[in-house]
Design a protein around this motif. Structure first.
Motif, PDB file in Angstrom:
ATOM      1  N   THR A 147      78.168 -41.928 -44.622  1.00  0.00           N
ATOM      2  CA  THR A 147      78.842 -41.857 -45.925  1.00  0.00           C
ATOM      3  C   THR A 147      79.790 -40.665 -45.988  1.00  0.00           C
ATOM      4  OG1 THR A 147      76.916 -42.882 -46.985  1.00  0.00           O
ATOM      5  CG2 THR A 147      78.499 -41.761 -48.420  1.00  0.00           C
ATOM      6  N   THR A 196      83.846 -40.841 -46.238  1.00  0.00           N
ATOM      7  CA  THR A 196      84.489 -40.181 -47.386  1.00  0.00           C
ATOM      8  C   THR A 196      85.605 -39.267 -46.920  1.00  0.00           C
ATOM      9  OG1 THR A 196      82.420 -40.269 -48.662  1.00  0.00           O
ATOM     10  CG2 THR A 196      84.108 -38.698 -49.383  1.00  0.00           C
ATOM     11  N   LEU A 223      84.820 -47.480 -52.126  1.00  0.00           N
ATOM     12  CA  LEU A 223      83.673 -47.108 -51.298  1.00  0.00           C
ATOM     13  C   LEU A 223      82.400 -47.224 -52.118  1.00  0.00           C
ATOM     14  CD1 LEU A 223      82.541 -45.989 -48.633  1.00  0.00           C
ATOM     15  CD2 LEU A 223      82.943 -43.687 -49.532  1.00  0.00           C
ATOM     16  N   ALA A 245      78.308 -46.781 -51.807  1.00  0.00           N
ATOM     17  CA  ALA A 245      77.220 -46.271 -50.967  1.00  0.00           C
ATOM     18  C   ALA A 245      76.115 -45.730 -51.861  1.00  0.00           C
ATOM     19  CB  ALA A 245      77.728 -45.177 -50.036  1.00  0.00           C
ATOM     20  N   GLN A 263      72.958 -41.846 -45.122  1.00  0.00           N
ATOM     21  CA  GLN A 263      72.881 -42.928 -44.135  1.00  0.00           C
ATOM     22  C   GLN A 263      73.198 -42.305 -42.770  1.00  0.00           C
ATOM     23  OE1 GLN A 263      71.814 -45.894 -44.988  1.00  0.00           O
ATOM     24  NE2 GLN A 263      71.787 -45.428 -47.170  1.00  0.00           N
ATOM     25  N   ILE A 271      78.166 -49.395 -47.721  1.00  0.00           N
ATOM     26  CA  ILE A 271      77.283 -48.729 -46.762  1.00  0.00           C
ATOM     27  C   ILE A 271      75.850 -48.882 -47.260  1.00  0.00           C
ATOM     28  CG2 ILE A 271      76.783 -46.602 -45.515  1.00  0.00           C
ATOM     29  CD1 ILE A 271      79.554 -45.600 -46.303  1.00  0.00           C
ATOM     30  N   VAL A 295      77.720 -50.936 -42.178  1.00  0.00           N
ATOM     31  CA  VAL A 295      78.990 -50.661 -42.849  1.00  0.00           C
ATOM     32  C   VAL A 295      79.788 -51.964 -42.861  1.00  0.00           C
ATOM     33  CG1 VAL A 295      81.102 -49.284 -42.857  1.00  0.00           C
ATOM     34  CG2 VAL A 295      78.962 -48.271 -42.034  1.00  0.00           C
TER      35      VAL A 295
END
Length: 339
Positions: A194, A198, A215, A217, A222, A257, A266
């Protein structure tokens, strides 16, 4: 350069037939015809896929048949057969040599192709890092009169980071060359996927290379064990590929994710034109570019390189597509045992 396989085979069978006719017109103790069978076996080297053992077996059968075509009055049958068996052994030695030479040619061609692909992949990845450097340098020049010290430092750090990526790639290539197997070693460390994604998306947005990206998550880390540089290149390739092929549809890219069966999954999905069903099995091949790639730049190496990185991390790559509606690339990486 190979000629038509059909033409070569026609010549080989014509030679075999001609030699057999010569054999039955002479005395059986004249084994020169049996040695002449080596000629068509050598000619099989000009086939795309030589069949020397088939021709050697045919030559053996014809050699034995020729010994009975015209009985000899000078030598006993055992002597005639002994001479012919020596000639037959020569035929099979020639067949083995032809097969070995063919394998050497194939191995050399495969090695040359491997080196060509390796250089192309290396150039592709270095070019990606250079894009970051040139983009940041352009922004620095454009904002040179009104840039703040903090912004200057941040952009300089990004340039340095991209340069370090290039240095890392070159270093691994040098190390791989010293090993002699042409593989790029993979460093193992704990990586929060993650956090990695990012940072990547922030960099792409800064470089103006990414469109609207969502995104999703969980708040839990993770974590996988892998090579940060290679994994960054993996995700960068897939994300930019999705952006490239869905840009004209003005639809956001979605990245999810999550943990899935002991793996960190992913899933990168776009809402572009998708991949035609007949092209889906080939999109992972190096240098292959589908019909929807017209008008877009690229060498057809992105997914090929992605799959190599996934395999190096003992992961799995899945591609789901709905032609006309979009594509979903799923990357499963083993979750860290200490996660």
């Amino acid at each position: 350069m190979f000629v038509s396989t059909r033409s070569v085979r026609a010549v080989i069978w014509l030679l075999l037939g001609s030699i057999f006719l010569f054999d039955i017109w002479t005395h059986p103790e004249n084994v020169s015809a049996c040695f002449a069978y080596a000629i068509p076996i050598f000619v099989s080297l000009f086939e795309l896929q030589p069949r020397p053992f088939l021709y050697a077996a045919t030559a053996t059968a014809l050699s034995i048949a020729g010994s009975f075509a015209l009985p000899s009055s000078e030598l006993p049958l055992t002597a005639v057969l002994a001479n012919r068996f020596i000639a037959i052994a020569t035929q099979w030695v020639v067949a083995v040599l032809v097969k070995v030479q063919y394998r050497r040619q194939v191995d050399m061609q495969q090695q040359a192709e491997y080196q060509r692909r390796f250089v192309a992949i290396l150039s592709h990845e270095i070019g990606t890092a250079l894009t970051t450097i040139t983009g940041q340098a352009y922004r620095l020049a454009k904002l040179s009169e009104r840039i703040s010290p903090s912004d200057l430092k941040a952009r300089a750090d990004k340039i340095r980071g991209a340069a370090e990526r290039i240095e890392g790639i070159v270093g691994r290539v040098q190390f791989a060359s010293s090993l002699g197997d042409g593989t790029i070693p993979v460093e193992r460390q704990r990586i929060d996927v993650t956090v990695l994604l990012t940072k990547l998306l922030e960099q792409l947005k800064e470089d103006q290379r990414g469109g609207p990206i969502e995104l999703h998550a969980s708040s839990e880390p993770q974590v996988v064990e892998g090579d940060e540089m290679l994994l960054r290149q993996l995700f960068e390739n897939v994300v930019l590929n999705s952006v490239k092929y869905s840009g004209s549809f003005n639809a956001p890219i979605s990245i999810d994710i999550a943990t899935h069966a002991g793996m960190v999954r992913v899933a990168i999905a776009d809402r572009g034109g998708g991949i035609a069903p007949d092209e889906l099995p080939r999109v992972r091949e190096p240098y292959y570019r589908g019909k929807n790639s017209k008008g877009t730049s690229g060498a057809g190496l992105g997914l090929y390189f992605v799959e190599r990185i996934v395999e190096a991390h003992s992961g799995r790559l899945l591609i789901e597509t709905d032609f006309g509606k979009g594509t979903r690339v799923i990357i499963d990486l083993p979750q860290s045992r200490d996660a």
